[in-house]
Design a protein around this motif. Structure first.
Motif, PDB file in Angstrom:
ATOM      1  N   SER A 408       0.867  -1.240  -0.069  1.00  0.00           N
ATOM      2  CA  SER A 408      -0.252   0.016   0.088  1.00  0.00           C
ATOM      3  C   SER A 408       0.740   1.495   0.035  1.00  0.00           C
ATOM      4  O   SER A 408       1.938   1.250   0.705  1.00  0.00           O
ATOM      5  N   MET A 409       0.423   2.274  -0.830  1.00  0.00           N
ATOM      6  CA  MET A 409       1.191   3.665  -0.909  1.00  0.00           C
ATOM      7  C   MET A 409       0.312   4.668   0.166  1.00  0.00           C
ATOM      8  O   MET A 409       1.058   5.755   0.053  1.00  0.00           O
ATOM      9  N   GLN A 410      -0.711   4.367   0.889  1.00  0.00           N
ATOM     10  CA  GLN A 410      -1.225   5.261   1.273  1.00  0.00           C
ATOM     11  C   GLN A 410      -0.379   5.946   2.505  1.00  0.00           C
ATOM     12  O   GLN A 410      -0.325   7.161   2.686  1.00  0.00           O
ATOM     13  N   TRP A 411       0.056   5.225   3.296  1.00  0.00           N
ATOM     14  CA  TRP A 411       1.078   5.640   4.570  1.00  0.00           C
ATOM     15  C   TRP A 411       2.276   6.244   4.110  1.00  0.00           C
ATOM     16  O   TRP A 411       2.482   7.275   4.677  1.00  0.00           O
ATOM     17  N   SER A 412       2.894   5.868   2.920  1.00  0.00           N
ATOM     18  CA  SER A 412       4.078   6.603   2.267  1.00  0.00           C
ATOM     19  C   SER A 412       3.834   7.854   1.928  1.00  0.00           C
ATOM     20  O   SER A 412       4.339   9.024   2.105  1.00  0.00           O
ATOM     21  N   VAL A 413       2.436   8.020   1.443  1.00  0.00           N
ATOM     22  CA  VAL A 413       1.989   9.428   0.842  1.00  0.00           C
ATOM     23  C   VAL A 413       1.891  10.538   2.191  1.00  0.00           C
ATOM     24  O   VAL A 413       2.287  11.539   2.115  1.00  0.00           O
ATOM     25  N   LEU A 414       1.370   9.889   3.149  1.00  0.00           N
ATOM     26  CA  LEU A 414       1.068  10.492   4.431  1.00  0.00           C
ATOM     27  C   LEU A 414       2.419  11.154   5.295  1.00  0.00           C
ATOM     28  O   LEU A 414       2.440  12.310   5.654  1.00  0.00           O
ATOM     29  N   SER A 415       3.406  10.229   4.838  1.00  0.00           N
ATOM     30  CA  SER A 415       4.652  10.404   5.549  1.00  0.00           C
ATOM     31  C   SER A 415       5.377  11.621   4.946  1.00  0.00           C
ATOM     32  O   SER A 415       6.201  12.366   5.516  1.00  0.00           O
ATOM     33  N   LEU A 416       4.960  11.922   3.493  1.00  0.00           N
ATOM     34  CA  LEU A 416       5.658  12.993   2.957  1.00  0.00           C
ATOM     35  C   LEU A 416       5.011  14.423   3.348  1.00  0.00           C
ATOM     36  O   LEU A 416       5.790  15.531   3.314  1.00  0.00           O
ATOM     37  N   GLY A 417       3.727  14.224   3.835  1.00  0.00           N
ATOM     38  CA  GLY A 417       3.263  15.515   4.509  1.00  0.00           C
ATOM     39  C   GLY A 417       3.800  16.001   5.530  1.00  0.00           C
ATOM     40  O   GLY A 417       4.162  17.274   6.025  1.00  0.00           O
ATOM     41  N   VAL A 418       4.424  14.979   6.566  1.00  0.00           N
ATOM     42  CA  VAL A 418       4.997  15.253   7.586  1.00  0.00           C
ATOM     43  C   VAL A 418       6.373  16.212   7.153  1.00  0.00           C
ATOM     44  O   VAL A 418       6.805  17.062   7.878  1.00  0.00           O
ATOM     45  N   PHE A 419       7.207  15.674   6.157  1.00  0.00           N
ATOM     46  CA  PHE A 419       8.492  16.293   5.823  1.00  0.00           C
ATOM     47  C   PHE A 419       8.103  17.723   5.408  1.00  0.00           C
ATOM     48  O   PHE A 419       8.853  18.728   5.691  1.00  0.00           O
ATOM     49  N   PHE A 420       7.029  18.201   4.647  1.00  0.00           N
ATOM     50  CA  PHE A 420       6.507  19.538   4.375  1.00  0.00           C
ATOM     51  C   PHE A 420       6.297  20.288   5.529  1.00  0.00           C
ATOM     52  O   PHE A 420       6.691  21.483   5.560  1.00  0.00           O
ATOM     53  N   VAL A 421       5.671  19.675   6.638  1.00  0.00           N
ATOM     54  CA  VAL A 421       5.557  20.564   7.918  1.00  0.00           C
ATOM     55  C   VAL A 421       6.717  20.866   8.428  1.00  0.00           C
ATOM     56  O   VAL A 421       7.141  21.980   8.936  1.00  0.00           O
ATOM     57  N   ILE A 422       7.819  19.825   8.316  1.00  0.00           N
ATOM     58  CA  ILE A 422       9.082  20.369   8.990  1.00  0.00           C
ATOM     59  C   ILE A 422       9.868  21.248   8.348  1.00  0.00           C
ATOM     60  O   ILE A 422      10.344  22.322   8.757  1.00  0.00           O
ATOM     61  N   ALA A 423       9.918  21.275   7.011  1.00  0.00           N
ATOM     62  CA  ALA A 423      10.360  22.382   6.169  1.00  0.00           C
ATOM     63  C   ALA A 423       9.911  23.681   6.508  1.00  0.00           C
ATOM     64  O   ALA A 423      10.473  24.578   6.277  1.00  0.00           O
ATOM     65  N   PHE A 424       8.484  23.558   6.517  1.00  0.00           N
ATOM     66  CA  PHE A 424       7.893  24.916   6.783  1.00  0.00           C
ATOM     67  C   PHE A 424       8.417  25.679   8.055  1.00  0.00           C
ATOM     68  O   PHE A 424       8.649  26.833   8.250  1.00  0.00           O
ATOM     69  N   ILE A 425       8.476  24.694   9.153  1.00  0.00           N
ATOM     70  CA  ILE A 425       8.854  25.151  10.589  1.00  0.00           C
ATOM     71  C   ILE A 425      10.456  25.677  10.320  1.00  0.00           C
ATOM     72  O   ILE A 425      10.748  26.886  10.847  1.00  0.00           O
ATOM     73  N   ILE A 426      11.223  25.156   9.629  1.00  0.00           N
ATOM     74  CA  ILE A 426      12.470  25.653   9.436  1.00  0.00           C
ATOM     75  C   ILE A 426      12.803  26.875   8.647  1.00  0.00           C
ATOM     76  O   ILE A 426      13.440  27.822   9.105  1.00  0.00           O
ATOM     77  N   LEU A 427      12.030  26.995   7.699  1.00  0.00           N
ATOM     78  CA  LEU A 427      12.025  28.112   6.784  1.00  0.00           C
ATOM     79  C   LEU A 427      11.472  29.606   7.569  1.00  0.00           C
ATOM     80  O   LEU A 427      12.164  30.360   7.265  1.00  0.00           O
ATOM     81  N   SER A 428      10.762  29.090   8.572  1.00  0.00           N
ATOM     82  CA  SER A 428      10.169  30.238   9.450  1.00  0.00           C
ATOM     83  C   SER A 428      11.236  30.860  10.097  1.00  0.00           C
ATOM     84  O   SER A 428      11.142  31.799  10.598  1.00  0.00           O
ATOM     85  N   THR A 429      12.498  30.162  10.285  1.00  0.00           N
ATOM     86  CA  THR A 429      13.448  30.725  11.286  1.00  0.00           C
ATOM     87  C   THR A 429      14.407  31.596  10.530  1.00  0.00           C
ATOM     88  O   THR A 429      15.207  32.364  11.176  1.00  0.00           O
TER      89      THR A 429
END
Length: 437
Positions: A408-429
């Motif tokens: 299944s690819m569903q959880w793989s896709v969800l995990s990618l959203g987590v990486f975007f959230v981390i990138a957003f937090i770092i970019l904000s600094t």
């Protein structure tokens, strides 16, 4: 050879035209036709457990492709800083660009011979084509500070991606006519698909000649000594120390790493997600990918204009929020749902809106953060290595989660959203600068 002034329209157009040339690889090979062709070929090789044999081991076909992509990205990540140091020391960016372009385009044409009985050849040529493409991008990106002034770079970077999207869409339509109208040409779909790989290689190599004719080479008139390989290593070491002394640049690279893990993995896996996970027909998938490319042209333009008004950092954060939304929506799409194709089209449109934006803005933002330097290739090699390592991580995570969840690819896709959230937090600094706000 005639030289063109930095910032001139002819020089900028020549640089942008390499995007027109090479983006057919990104669209036809990485995203659209080849992944679907690969899926079709490997489905015929699957055993009762849905796995294929390769190198004496059983693999899910998607996991094998993930690891293949991850492998060639790792190779590029290792060799590109070394080669970029040599290129800066010798002043020969253009020579390296040509060599990687030749390797990539010939490898793509070689995929014509990829069939069920030649799986090994398909894997090998996928690796060499990827090395050729991504290797050439290192040297192509490094030209941006040399062809455009800082205040031009957002628009010039976006222009390159727009050229690429338009050119790649044109060739994809040609390939689609060839494949779907195969009977009109007296060939089967398999052969038509294989012929499209030859068209991609010829397009890439042919249109690259326009770029070669106008790009400058060795603008700083460097005269390398015989031990240029060792000098190249020293060049790399010096730039590495400099990068560490620029906290804004270093922080941006961390953010770039995390959002590249997700963005690049989605680009590679979108077609296979639609085919294997949602069970959509080939034509629906290619139509969706065409939609993504066309919307990406508009998105790259709109977000480059938005960056003029609110700044690169704020605009990038908006794109990251939309990318995160795409991942969470994709997690809840299932093949059993009614109108799943319509949901996939809508998701493709949303993805297209931010696809060109995040690529063009990340490139121009990094360029604006660079110090005044003659070593643009070496500096950009750190940018490109960050992206390649991110893709390696993305492919490993995506492939591993597929293996752990039974295909299944569903959880793989969800995990990618987590990486975007981390990138957003770092970019904000990141603090604002004269050209980046």
């Amino acid at each position: 050879m005639k030289t063109y002034e930095k910032g001139s329209k002819k020089l900028i157009n020549a640089w942008s035209f390499y995007d027109w040339a090479n983006s057919v690889y990104s669209l036809v090979i990485s995203t659209a036709i080849f992944p679907i062709y690969y899926s079709t070929v490997t489905q015929n090789l699957e055993n009762a457990d849905g796995k294929i044999m390769f190198l004496g081991s059983e693999w899910y076909s998607t996991t094998l492709l993930n690891y293949t992509i991850g492998f060639y990205m790792l190779v590029v990540a290792i060799i590109s800083p070394i080669l970029s140091g040599i290129a800066d020391y010798t002043g020969n960016k253009l020579g390296f660009l040509k060599r990687f372009c030749l390797l990539g385009s010939l490898s793509v044409m070689g995929l014509f011979f990829f069939k069920e009985e030649t799986l090994w050849l398909g894997i090998v040529l996928t690796i060499t084509a990827g090395i050729g493409f991504w290797g050439s991008i290192v040297f192509y990106n490094a030209y941006l500070p040399e062809v455009a002034h800082p205040e031009q770079q957002d628009k010039v970077s976006a222009k390159g991606f727009i050229f690429g999207y338009v050119g790649s869409v044109i060739l994809l339509i040609i390939c689609l006519v060839l494949i779907e109208g195969n009977e009109m040409f007296g060939i089967d779909k398999g052969l038509a698909t294989q012929l499209s790989f030859i068209l991609v290689g010829l397009w890439w190599l042919g249109f690259a000649q326009i770029t070669y004719r106008r790009l400058p080479n060795n603008i700083h008139q460097r005269k390398p000594e015989k031990d240029y390989i060792w000098k190249g290593f020293k060049e790399l070491k010096n730039v590495a120390k400099e990068v560490a002394n620029y906290p804004q640049l270093k922080t941006f690279l961390f953010s770039f790493f995390f959002f590249s893990v997700s963005a690049q993995t989605i680009i590679y896996m979108a077609g296979i997600f639609g085919s294997d996970e949602l069970g959509l027909p080939t034509l629906n998938l290619i139509v969706t990918i065409l939609l993504v490319q066309l919307v990406a042209v508009v998105g790259a333009y709109l977000f480059s204009r938005l960056s003029d008004k609110i700044g690169n950092l704020s605009t990038l954060k908006i794109t990251l929020a939309i990318w995160t939304l795409v991942c969470f929506i994709a997690f809840f799409i299932d093949k059993s749902q009614e109108n799943v194709a319509i949901y996939f089209y809508a998701l493709g449109g949303l993805l297209g809106l931010v696809l060109g934006a995040i690529q063009s803005l990340s490139r121009s933002t990094y360029s604006k953060l660079l110090p005044e330097t003659e070593d643009t290739t070496t500096y950009f090699s750190f940018y490109d290595v960050t992206e390649k390592l991110a893709i390696v991580v993305g492919m490993l995570v995506f492939g591993l989660l597929i293996a752990l969840t039974g295909g299944s690819m569903q959880w793989s896709v969800l995990s990618l959203g987590v990486f975007f959230v981390i990138a957003f937090i770092i970019l904000s600094t990141i603090k604002k600068t004269k050209y980046v706000r």
